[in-house]
Design an enzyme around this catalytic site. Structure first.
Site, PDB file in Angstrom:
ATOM      1  NE  ARG A  28    -111.930  55.043 158.286  1.00  0.00           N
ATOM      2  CZ  ARG A  28    -112.638  54.077 158.932  1.00  0.00           C
ATOM      3  NH1 ARG A  28    -114.057  53.821 159.002  1.00  0.00           N
ATOM      4  NH2 ARG A  28    -111.631  53.173 159.735  1.00  0.00           N
ATOM      5  CE  LYS A  88    -109.400  51.543 162.932  1.00  0.00           C
ATOM      6  NZ  LYS A  88    -110.846  50.525 162.827  1.00  0.00           N
ATOM      7  CE1 TYR A 107    -117.111  53.001 164.317  1.00  0.00           C
ATOM      8  CE2 TYR A 107    -115.524  53.985 162.895  1.00  0.00           C
ATOM      9  CZ  TYR A 107    -116.777  53.420 163.055  1.00  0.00           C
ATOM     10  OH  TYR A 107    -117.744  53.580 162.172  1.00  0.00           O
ATOM     11  CG  HIS A 109    -113.691  48.109 168.021  1.00  0.00           C
ATOM     12  ND1 HIS A 109    -115.020  47.520 167.930  1.00  0.00           N
ATOM     13  CD2 HIS A 109    -113.548  48.966 166.999  1.00  0.00           C
ATOM     14  CE1 HIS A 109    -115.547  47.983 167.094  1.00  0.00           C
ATOM     15  NE2 HIS A 109    -114.717  49.155 166.418  1.00  0.00           N
ATOM     16  CD  GLU A 131    -116.548  50.912 169.649  1.00  0.00           C
ATOM     17  OE1 GLU A 131    -116.099  51.994 168.975  1.00  0.00           O
ATOM     18  OE2 GLU A 131    -115.935  50.480 170.653  1.00  0.00           O
ATOM     19  CG  ASP A 283    -115.649  42.741 161.344  1.00  0.00           C
ATOM     20  OD1 ASP A 283    -116.357  41.792 160.739  1.00  0.00           O
ATOM     21  OD2 ASP A 283    -116.299  43.914 161.450  1.00  0.00           O
TER      22      ASP A 283
HETATM   23  N1  LIG Z   1    -114.654  43.603 156.722  1.00  0.00           N
HETATM   24  C1  LIG Z   1    -115.078  44.969 156.887  1.00  0.00           C
HETATM   25  O1  LIG Z   1    -114.506  45.994 156.719  1.00  0.00           O
HETATM   26  C2  LIG Z   1    -116.560  45.174 157.616  1.00  0.00           C
HETATM   27  C3  LIG Z   1    -117.044  46.315 157.575  1.00  0.00           C
HETATM   28  C4  LIG Z   1    -118.320  46.632 158.112  1.00  0.00           C
HETATM   29  C5  LIG Z   1    -118.911  45.418 158.596  1.00  0.00           C
HETATM   30  N2  LIG Z   1    -118.408  44.168 158.864  1.00  0.00           N
HETATM   31  C6  LIG Z   1    -118.975  42.837 159.215  1.00  0.00           C
HETATM   32  O2  LIG Z   1    -119.928  42.519 158.344  1.00  0.00           O
HETATM   33  C7  LIG Z   1    -120.951  41.718 159.405  1.00  0.00           C
HETATM   34  C8  LIG Z   1    -122.266  42.019 158.864  1.00  0.00           C
HETATM   35  O3  LIG Z   1    -122.613  43.445 159.448  1.00  0.00           O
HETATM   36  P1  LIG Z   1    -124.089  44.011 159.314  1.00  0.00           P
HETATM   37  O4  LIG Z   1    -123.854  45.458 159.752  1.00  0.00           O
HETATM   38  O5  LIG Z   1    -124.676  43.826 157.727  1.00  0.00           O
HETATM   39  O6  LIG Z   1    -124.969  43.141 160.375  1.00  0.00           O
HETATM   40  P2  LIG Z   1    -126.390  43.025 160.472  1.00  0.00           P
HETATM   41  O7  LIG Z   1    -126.792  42.814 161.924  1.00  0.00           O
HETATM   42  O8  LIG Z   1    -127.021  44.466 159.969  1.00  0.00           O
HETATM   43  O9  LIG Z   1    -126.954  41.952 159.596  1.00  0.00           O
HETATM   44  C9  LIG Z   1    -126.633  40.741 159.767  1.00  0.00           C
HETATM   45  C10 LIG Z   1    -127.562  39.540 159.380  1.00  0.00           C
HETATM   46  O10 LIG Z   1    -127.133  38.335 159.445  1.00  0.00           O
HETATM   47  C11 LIG Z   1    -128.358  37.484 159.538  1.00  0.00           C
HETATM   48  N3  LIG Z   1    -127.830  36.057 159.834  1.00  0.00           N
HETATM   49  C12 LIG Z   1    -127.388  35.772 160.985  1.00  0.00           C
HETATM   50  N4  LIG Z   1    -127.188  34.370 160.960  1.00  0.00           N
HETATM   51  C13 LIG Z   1    -127.376  33.943 159.643  1.00  0.00           C
HETATM   52  C14 LIG Z   1    -127.432  32.815 159.000  1.00  0.00           C
HETATM   53  N5  LIG Z   1    -127.086  31.596 159.660  1.00  0.00           N
HETATM   54  N6  LIG Z   1    -127.731  32.876 157.682  1.00  0.00           N
HETATM   55  C15 LIG Z   1    -128.276  33.736 157.050  1.00  0.00           C
HETATM   56  N7  LIG Z   1    -128.240  35.242 157.558  1.00  0.00           N
HETATM   57  C16 LIG Z   1    -127.952  35.167 158.896  1.00  0.00           C
HETATM   58  C17 LIG Z   1    -129.209  38.258 160.404  1.00  0.00           C
HETATM   59  O11 LIG Z   1    -130.653  37.917 160.541  1.00  0.00           O
HETATM   60  C18 LIG Z   1    -128.920  39.960 159.998  1.00  0.00           C
HETATM   61  O12 LIG Z   1    -130.073  40.016 158.967  1.00  0.00           O
HETATM   62  C19 LIG Z   1    -120.596  42.124 160.772  1.00  0.00           C
HETATM   63  O13 LIG Z   1    -119.674  41.176 160.988  1.00  0.00           O
HETATM   64  C20 LIG Z   1    -119.655  43.322 160.424  1.00  0.00           C
HETATM   65  O14 LIG Z   1    -118.835  43.319 161.540  1.00  0.00           O
HETATM   66  C21 LIG Z   1    -117.122  44.025 158.298  1.00  0.00           C
END
Ligand SMILES: NC(=O)c1ccc[n+]([C@@H]2O[C@H](COP(=O)([O-])OP(=O)(O)OC[C@H]3O[C@@H](n4cnc5c(N)ncnc54)[C@H](O)[C@@H]3O)[C@@H](O)[C@H]2O)c1
Length: 383
Positions: A28, A88, A107, A109, A131, A283
């Site tokens: 990026r 980054k 970012y 972290h 972040e 993550d």
């Molecule tokens: N792998 C990647 O490249 C990547 C990229 C972006 C985000 N992420 C990760 O994805 C995850 C989600 O991010 P987001 O932006 O959607 O977060 P968010 O806060 O918008 O959504 C999380 C949701 O999980 C729900 N939740 C919590 N506990 C729960 C349970 N036991 N059962 C069902 N639902 C539950 C919450 O109520 C909330 O609605 C984070 O860990 C984020 O860091 C990873």
């Protein structure tokens, strides 16, 4: 230098630097030509390192046409820029280039890396972290676009690994007339989950989305298509749904904590052979006990016949879209920092103020200070 720009407005010209990202697998870039044009119009000078945009499909010529100066190497960008905008955190090779008083917007972290934090404290730079920029609603506007990308991509990757030659069960997400579509189970209805549910529904899958917030479920039931069913998340319902799921997408988040391990090792036995789990929450440790982080080079592995996809940096796989999505969100803050200077910009914008992590050799973000037992000076103390 003070310049007169449109409407005889006076601005202090700021030199803004866009280095090429050198962290492994990062394609990026922190600014696109449209952003350069707007900054130049506002009276600033933008220095883009040669080749910085290539990974996202933007050529030096496009940046130049927008008014950027092309710098021959990273040294030149870091030497001239008062405001560095990156994607980054600066990696070790970049640390000696950071100058005291330089503003770095990227970012970071920090809480995950003591050495990184110490290097930036020692540099005397002002570090504003994407972040931790936070709206009054609690939304993290510079993380949202990456969750949107990851949520949507989760369906695309899941569909791919359901194909037989990738180890999947050989089910087509949308089915065909006369053949049932796949069942997609989305755990978590936040940004990742709602985007995943919308994409899977658009492809014709039968989608079930679980969340623990009734308020969130009410909203999603209202706005998502009819082929998305919302269910309250508990272990009983999860196991019931797992038994028929072809694709499971994990998008749960408990802010500030590791993801809860909602799917245990023994639960995999309940699942259809060749089902796919895309654990986007990897993550934060992942919401599946058998999740371990993977890379775009080797994205999947199987446990008990279930395909696991757990790439920790999913947006990195689609840098063109990710760059555009990220810069749409970051650009207004870049413009504020350049036009007003960082202190006035932070005074005027409480969301941006939350982004201040390091200034004048001190930690200004509480969670970072607590992570390393360092003193904390609130952002207001610098403004
Ligand atoms: N792998 C990647 O490249 C990547 C990229 C972006 C985000 N992420 C990760 O994805 C995850 C989600 O991010 P987001 O932006 O959607 O977060 P968010 O806060 O918008 O959504 C999380 C949701 O999980 C729900 N939740 C919590 N506990 C729960 C349970 N036991 N059962 C069902 N639902 C539950 C919450 O109520 C909330 O609605 C984070 O860990 C984020 O860091 C990873």
């Amino acid at each position: 230098m003070t310049l007169l720009v449109g409407n005889d407005r006076k601005v202090t010209q700021v030199h803004i630097g866009i280095p090429k990202e050198i962290k492994a697998n990062e394609h990026r870039v922190a600014l696109v030509p449209a952003g350069v044009a707007a900054l130049v119009l506002a009276g600033h000078a933008v220095w883009v390192e040669q080749g910085a945009g290539l990974g996202s499909g933007f050529s030096d010529e496009q940046f130049q046409a927008a008014g950027a100066q092309i710098a021959p190497d990273a040294e030149a960008v870091w030497a001239v820029a008062e405001l560095i905008v990156k994607v980054k955190e600066p990696v070790r090779a970049e640390w000696p280039r950071i100058r005291a008083g330089q503003i770095i917007f990227t970012y970071f972290h920090f809480a995950a890396d003591r050495e990184l934090t110490e290097a930036h404290l020692a540099s005397g730079a002002t570090c504003i972290a994407y972040e931790t920029v936070a709206l009054p609603s609690g939304e993290l506007p510079l993380l949202t676009p990456m969750s949107e990308v990851a949520g949507r991509m989760a369906v695309q990757e899941g569909a791919k690994y359901l194909e037989k030659h990738h180890g999947g069960s050989g089910v087509l997400l949308g089915g065909v007339p006369g053949v049932a579509p796949a069942h997609v189970l989305v755990i978590g209805g936040g940004v990742v989950g709602s985007n995943a549910a919308r994409m899977a529904a658009g492809l014709g899958a039968r989608v079930t989305l679980l969340d623990m917030s009734l308020e969130r479920l009410r909203h999603l039931a209202d706005v998502l298509p009819a082929n998305v069913q919302t269910l309250y998340s508990n272990r009983h319902t999860l196991l019931e749904q797992l038994a028929t799921a072809d694709l499971v997408i994990g998008g749960v988040l408990i802010p500030g904590a590791a993801a809860p391990k909602l799917i245990r090792r023994e639960d995999l036995r309940l699942m259809r052979p060749g089902a796919v789990i895309v654990d986007v929450a990897v993550d934060q440790g992942g919401c599946v006990a058998t999740t371990r982080p993977t890379t775009h080079q080797e994205p999947v592995y199987s446990v008990d016949g279930i395909v696991h996809y757990a790439v920790a940096n999913m947006p990195g796989g689609v840098p063109r879209t990710s760059t555009l999505a990220l810069t749409n969100a970051t650009f207004p803050y870049v413009l504020q920092l350049a036009n007003k200077g960082w202190q006035q910009a932070l005074r005027d914008n409480p969301a941006l103020r939350q982004g201040l992590n390091v200034a004048a050799g001190q930690v200004s973000y509480r969670a970072v200070a607590e992570a390393f037992g360092l003193p904390h000076t609130a952002a207001d103390g610098f403004l």
